[in-house]
Motif scaffolding. Structure first.
Motif, PDB file in Angstrom:
ATOM      1  N   LEU A   1       3.141 -11.613 -40.246  1.00 53.84           N
ATOM      2  CA  LEU A   1       4.480 -11.359 -39.706  1.00 53.84           C
ATOM      3  C   LEU A   1       5.554 -12.102 -40.506  1.00 53.84           C
ATOM      4  O   LEU A   1       6.631 -11.547 -40.775  1.00 53.84           O
ATOM      5  CB  LEU A   1       4.539 -11.785 -38.239  1.00 53.84           C
ATOM      6  CG  LEU A   1       3.726 -10.938 -37.246  1.00 53.84           C
ATOM      7  CD1 LEU A   1       3.823 -11.528 -35.844  1.00 53.84           C
ATOM      8  CD2 LEU A   1       4.200  -9.498 -37.237  1.00 53.84           C
ATOM      9  N   LYS A   2       5.258 -13.337 -40.899  1.00 53.55           N
ATOM     10  CA  LYS A   2       6.243 -14.130 -41.661  1.00 53.55           C
ATOM     11  C   LYS A   2       6.543 -13.514 -43.024  1.00 53.55           C
ATOM     12  O   LYS A   2       7.629 -13.688 -43.573  1.00 53.55           O
ATOM     13  CB  LYS A   2       5.718 -15.556 -41.862  1.00 53.55           C
ATOM     14  CG  LYS A   2       5.723 -16.410 -40.609  1.00 53.55           C
ATOM     15  CD  LYS A   2       5.118 -17.773 -40.908  1.00 53.55           C
ATOM     16  CE  LYS A   2       4.970 -18.616 -39.664  1.00 53.55           C
ATOM     17  NZ  LYS A   2       4.267 -19.904 -39.940  1.00 53.55           N
ATOM     18  N   ARG A   3       5.564 -12.783 -43.583  1.00 52.72           N
ATOM     19  CA  ARG A   3       5.713 -12.252 -44.947  1.00 52.72           C
ATOM     20  C   ARG A   3       5.876 -10.730 -44.983  1.00 52.72           C
ATOM     21  O   ARG A   3       5.752 -10.113 -46.027  1.00 52.72           O
ATOM     22  CB  ARG A   3       4.494 -12.679 -45.782  1.00 52.72           C
ATOM     23  CG  ARG A   3       4.502 -14.174 -46.067  1.00 52.72           C
ATOM     24  CD  ARG A   3       3.134 -14.703 -46.418  1.00 52.72           C
ATOM     25  NE  ARG A   3       3.197 -16.144 -46.676  1.00 52.72           N
ATOM     26  CZ  ARG A   3       3.251 -17.058 -45.719  1.00 52.72           C
ATOM     27  NH1 ARG A   3       3.258 -16.700 -44.450  1.00 52.72           N
ATOM     28  NH2 ARG A   3       3.306 -18.345 -46.041  1.00 52.72           N
ATOM     29  N   ASP A   4       6.155 -10.153 -43.842  1.00 56.25           N
ATOM     30  CA  ASP A   4       6.365  -8.697 -43.743  1.00 56.25           C
ATOM     31  C   ASP A   4       5.172  -7.900 -44.264  1.00 56.25           C
ATOM     32  O   ASP A   4       5.338  -6.832 -44.863  1.00 56.25           O
ATOM     33  CB  ASP A   4       7.641  -8.270 -44.501  1.00 56.25           C
ATOM     34  CG  ASP A   4       8.886  -8.777 -43.811  1.00 56.25           C
ATOM     35  OD1 ASP A   4       8.894  -8.834 -42.569  1.00 56.25           O
ATOM     36  OD2 ASP A   4       9.863  -9.117 -44.509  1.00 56.25           O
TER      37      ASP A   4
ATOM     38  N   PRO B   1       2.058  -5.676 -43.120  1.00 51.62           N
ATOM     39  CA  PRO B   1       1.594  -5.011 -41.898  1.00 51.62           C
ATOM     40  C   PRO B   1       0.339  -5.687 -41.354  1.00 51.62           C
ATOM     41  O   PRO B   1      -0.635  -5.881 -42.086  1.00 51.62           O
ATOM     42  CB  PRO B   1       1.292  -3.573 -42.367  1.00 51.62           C
ATOM     43  CG  PRO B   1       2.155  -3.388 -43.573  1.00 51.62           C
ATOM     44  CD  PRO B   1       2.200  -4.731 -44.246  1.00 51.62           C
TER      45      PRO B   1
ATOM     46  N   ASP C   1       1.931   1.646 -32.875  1.00 56.50           N
ATOM     47  CA  ASP C   1       2.059   1.222 -34.277  1.00 56.50           C
ATOM     48  C   ASP C   1       0.720   1.313 -35.008  1.00 56.50           C
ATOM     49  O   ASP C   1       0.662   1.737 -36.163  1.00 56.50           O
ATOM     50  CB  ASP C   1       2.621  -0.195 -34.369  1.00 56.50           C
ATOM     51  CG  ASP C   1       4.084  -0.268 -33.954  1.00 56.50           C
ATOM     52  OD1 ASP C   1       4.735   0.794 -33.910  1.00 56.50           O
ATOM     53  OD2 ASP C   1       4.574  -1.375 -33.669  1.00 56.50           O
TER      54      ASP C   1
END
Length: 359
Positions: free
Chosen positions: A255-258, A260, A341
């Motif tokens: 999540l911190k590094r985008d 998926p 998602d």
């Protein structure tokens, strides 16, 4: 033409290559005329034609089960201007019935041809339980979605079951919650991505708790030789504590590094209580069963996680009747919506649109 008390419902959807606006007004008018004529000719109830510049969707009702693939081929012969522009891999066909007593002959034939079953994104087979699983499925209300050559079997009741995955609240009460015990395996695709980030993930664990980090390394590291994630003190080695809440460091890292999360975390960790099972036929064709493990009987007999009752926690997340001030009643949503998602990532947004229509 049949009346409105139809037993079989079909949706056929075509999409243009790259979703480009390729269907000109003249093509749209021609297509609508041919579709209406063919349905009248075959005494089918044409419920809707929805045509845009990049898609064509039709809904047809019938009082008998159709050979839907033959009907689609007949339509495509009548619509060469459409067929030449569409992306065949995105063509979607859904089949559902309003009457459980009306046997789906094609579905029975497909299930009878199944010779093996595996969990999606895993290599775990449960052939010994196969006949029991087939009997169970034949008693369920299953709809069918076809995307190119892939067939999905949709367990309507299981996917419409309402859940509330308030995991942070759960871990405050039960510490590790569902992440205690044997960690889920990484699938081959995710392991390749995970391996690229493993050193950075290890450093993040070290920053949270250096003593635990050293203990994990002493026990063989985070990943076992077979690709599975190791345990530490009875829970997944990737669990870290922050302000009294336990969380997955791989999930947080992604999540911190985008990145998926569906590319770096084990899918089995992310899909609960959604269950996806690959059914392999005698012609080596794979059917994908979409269901959930909200039923204790199904979870114990067929679910990849087994019975969650063994955790000795209150399963408010899948039991709406047990809602309280934390697990609020209004926050419960169907399994398929909670997992939107993941389903879109794995099978595409057009597939999810068809799933919504069915459910």
């Amino acid at each position: 033409m049949i009346d409105n008390e139809s037993k079989w419902y079909y949706t056929i959807a075509w999409y243009t290559q790259g979703n480009k606006p390729s269907f000109e007004e003249e093509i749209q008018e021609m297509a609508q005329g041919h579709i209406a004529h063919l349905c009248e000719e075959q005494e089918l109830l044409l419920k809707q034609i929805e045509m845009q510049s990049n898609s064509l969707k039709i809904k047809i009702n019938s009082d008998i089960q159709l050979n839907i693939n033959k009907l689609v081929k007949d339509l495509q012969k009548k619509l060469p201007a459409i067929t030449d522009l569409v992306d065949e891999e995105k063509t979607l066909i859904t089949t559902t019935s309003s009457d459980l007593s009306e046997k789906d002959r094609r579905l029975e034939k497909l299930l009878n041809s199944v010779i093996d079953a595996e969990y999606y994104d895993m290599e775990d087979s449960f052939t010994s339980q196969l006949e029991d699983l087939k009997s169970y499925l034949l008693a369920q209300k299953l709809s069918v979605i076809e995307k190119n050559d892939q067939i999905f079997l949709v367990d309507e009741e299981a996917l419409n079951h309402e859940i509330n995955l308030n995991c942070f609240a759960c871990t405050k009460l039960y510490k590790y919650g569902c992440c205690c015990g044997s960690p889920c395996n990484l699938g081959p695709r995710n392991k390749k991505v995970f391996d690229k980030h493993l050193l950075n993930i290890e450093e993040e664990v070290k920053a949270y708790d250096e003593a635990t980090y050293k203990k994990i390394l002493a026990k063989g590291g985070f990943i076992a030789s077979d690709g599975s994630i190791n345990e530490c003190d009875g829970h997944c080695a990737l669990l870290v504590e922050e302000e009294g809440i336990y969380k997955c460091i791989a999930h947080s890292y992604a999540l911190k590094r985008d990145i998926p999360i569906y590319e770096i975390c084990p899918l089995s960790c992310l899909m609960y209580p959604l269950e996806i099972i690959e059914l392999i036929t005698n012609k080596q064709r794979k059917l994908l069963l979409l269901t959930s493990v909200v039923s204790e009987d199904f979870a114990r007999r067929f679910g990849r996680w087994g019975s969650y009752n063994t955790l000795e926690v209150e399963l408010r997340c899948i039991n709406k009747k047990a809602h309280n001030d934390v697990f609020k009643e209004e926050d419960y949503r169907p399994v398929y919506k909670v997992n939107k998602d993941l389903l879109c990532h794995e099978f595409g947004s057009t597939f999810y649109e068809s799933l919504e229509e069915v459910l």
